[in-house]
Design a protein around this motif. Structure first.
Motif, PDB file in Angstrom:
ATOM      1  N   THR A 124     102.640  69.815  36.846  1.00  0.00           N
ATOM      2  CA  THR A 124     101.653  68.744  37.010  1.00  0.00           C
ATOM      3  C   THR A 124     102.073  67.775  38.100  1.00  0.00           C
ATOM      4  OG1 THR A 124     100.824  68.880  34.743  1.00  0.00           O
ATOM      5  CG2 THR A 124     100.573  66.786  35.854  1.00  0.00           C
ATOM      6  N   GLU A 151     106.818  69.886  32.154  1.00  0.00           N
ATOM      7  CA  GLU A 151     105.598  69.374  32.771  1.00  0.00           C
ATOM      8  C   GLU A 151     105.671  69.361  34.304  1.00  0.00           C
ATOM      9  OE1 GLU A 151     104.519  65.648  30.918  1.00  0.00           O
ATOM     10  OE2 GLU A 151     105.172  66.333  28.941  1.00  0.00           O
ATOM     11  N   GLU A 160      98.411  63.327  31.126  1.00  0.00           N
ATOM     12  CA  GLU A 160      99.330  64.416  30.812  1.00  0.00           C
ATOM     13  C   GLU A 160      99.336  64.550  29.286  1.00  0.00           C
ATOM     14  OE1 GLU A 160     102.620  64.574  34.249  1.00  0.00           O
ATOM     15  OE2 GLU A 160     102.615  62.690  33.163  1.00  0.00           O
ATOM     16  N   ARG A 212     105.852  69.298  26.426  1.00  0.00           N
ATOM     17  CA  ARG A 212     107.206  68.841  26.750  1.00  0.00           C
ATOM     18  C   ARG A 212     108.207  69.685  25.965  1.00  0.00           C
ATOM     19  NH1 ARG A 212     107.926  65.350  22.227  1.00  0.00           N
ATOM     20  NH2 ARG A 212     106.143  64.006  21.756  1.00  0.00           N
ATOM     21  N   VAL A 218      99.638  69.951  28.775  1.00  0.00           N
ATOM     22  CA  VAL A 218     101.040  70.280  29.017  1.00  0.00           C
ATOM     23  C   VAL A 218     101.811  70.378  27.703  1.00  0.00           C
ATOM     24  CG1 VAL A 218     101.084  69.246  31.317  1.00  0.00           C
ATOM     25  CG2 VAL A 218     101.599  67.832  29.325  1.00  0.00           C
ATOM     26  N   ASN A 267     100.262  66.091  26.200  1.00  0.00           N
ATOM     27  CA  ASN A 267     101.209  67.039  25.606  1.00  0.00           C
ATOM     28  C   ASN A 267     100.979  67.203  24.105  1.00  0.00           C
ATOM     29  OD1 ASN A 267     102.548  64.852  24.277  1.00  0.00           O
ATOM     30  ND2 ASN A 267     103.850  64.523  26.077  1.00  0.00           N
TER      31      ASN A 267
END
Length: 327
Positions: free
Chosen positions: A52, A49, A177, A244, A242, A179
């Motif tokens: 970002t 990530e 964010e 991970r 995103v 994910n």
């Protein structure tokens, strides 16, 4: 030398790459070190990530405040927190940024505008609203950025903070964010919307979705939001899609992920690879320049680990020091 097609000069592009590489190597090394059993507590890695955190933080200064999450190492590094102090903190040593009392999930450095990682989902949003309110009253042009994941996105603290920021016209950017997994629960299973950005309209604020693995997409979208917030334009929401590269926490079996998902993301969505290709293909930066940064960062992380392991533990008589603020 080709003309520069990017929104940053060469030196800033190299800085962006160095930040992303530092985050990646820091996290990859922690993955190894945590498995040895020397690091106390839980560790949640940010690898994958990096674009970002870096794309957003390159617009900020020390007067701007950020509130992080349990997955906060990348935010810390991108905001300028010292890598040696971070590593020592994660090892629980007295030379850490919080004197070894915070650990991985509570690293903070107020001198850098880093208000702290936080083990409580959604807890950073109200804190950032307070920091943004202070900046608004001071008139210093500072903005507040609160990071949270798709799991925390459904927390009442997030929604209440969005309403507060909109009602008070605060200079706050809400960064999701996303994910795809709230720990181990798929976003579509736990949310009644396809994208969290859809909620921005309900609070009267603009919202944008970007590929959070694309540094340039994040940099440009965040830059516009931050510019408007500094000029009194109020809050906005940025949803970064995103992935991970590791589990929710170190030791997570990741049985909720499809077979080969992590490998596919590393092969096809790695922000370091895509950034490197973009800047070298136009002839702006040589591959050797990026390789030199890789070498320097690897040495930096190695030294940080060695110093952290050699550093002293906090002493019992310091248990209550720096815990409470006296006014």
């Amino acid at each position: 030398m080709s003309n520069n097609p990017f929104p940053l000069p060469k030196d800033k592009l190299l800085e962006a790459y160095r930040t992303m590489r530092t985050i990646r190597d820091f996290e990859e090394r922690l993955h190894i070190e945590f498995a040895k059993g020397d690091i106390p507590g839980f560790v949640h890695l940010y690898a994958g990530e990096e674009a970002t955190a870096t794309g957003i933080m390159m617009h900020l200064t020390d007067i701007d405040r950020i509130a992080s999450t349990h997955r906060g190492h990348g935010h810390c590094i991108a905001k300028g927190v010292d890598v040696d102090a971070m590593m020592a903190e994660i090892y629980g040593k007295a030379t850490g940024s919080c004197l070894g009392k915070g650990g991985s999930m509570h690293i903070a450095d107020l001198s850098k505008g880093m208000m702290g990682a936080n083990g409580i989902l959604g807890a950073g949003a109200p804190l950032v609203c307070g920091a943004a309110l202070a900046s608004k009253f001071r008139g210093d042009g500072g903005v507040g950025i609160t990071f949270f994941g798709d799991g925390a996105a459904n927390q009442g603290t997030i929604l209440e903070s969005m309403n507060l920021a909109a009602a008070w016209d605060l200079p706050v950017i809400f960064v999701v964010e996303n994910n795809g997994y709230a720990e181990a629960t798929a976003f579509e299973y736990a949310s009644a919307i396809d994208n969290f950005v859809d909620r921005a309209a309900g609070f009267g604020m603009p919202g944008v979705i970007v590929d959070g693995m694309d540094f340039f997409a994040v940099y440009e979208a965040a830059g516009e939001m931050i510019r408007k917030a500094r000029q009194g334009g109020g809050p906005a929401l940025l949803e970064c899609k995103v992935a991970r590269f590791f589990g929710h926490f170190e030791g997570d079996a990741q049985t909720y992920k499809a077979k080969g998902e992590n490998e596919a993301n590393r092969a096809n969505r790695d922000c370091l690879k895509t950034f490197g290709r973009a800047v070298t293909e136009v002839g702006l930066i040589e591959a050797a320049e990026l390789a030199a940064i890789d070498t320097e960062v690897a040495e930096q992380i190695e030294n940080a680990v060695l110093r952290a392991k050699a550093a002293p533990l906090p002493q019992p008589d310091q248990l209550m020091a720096n815990v409470y603020v006296s006014y």
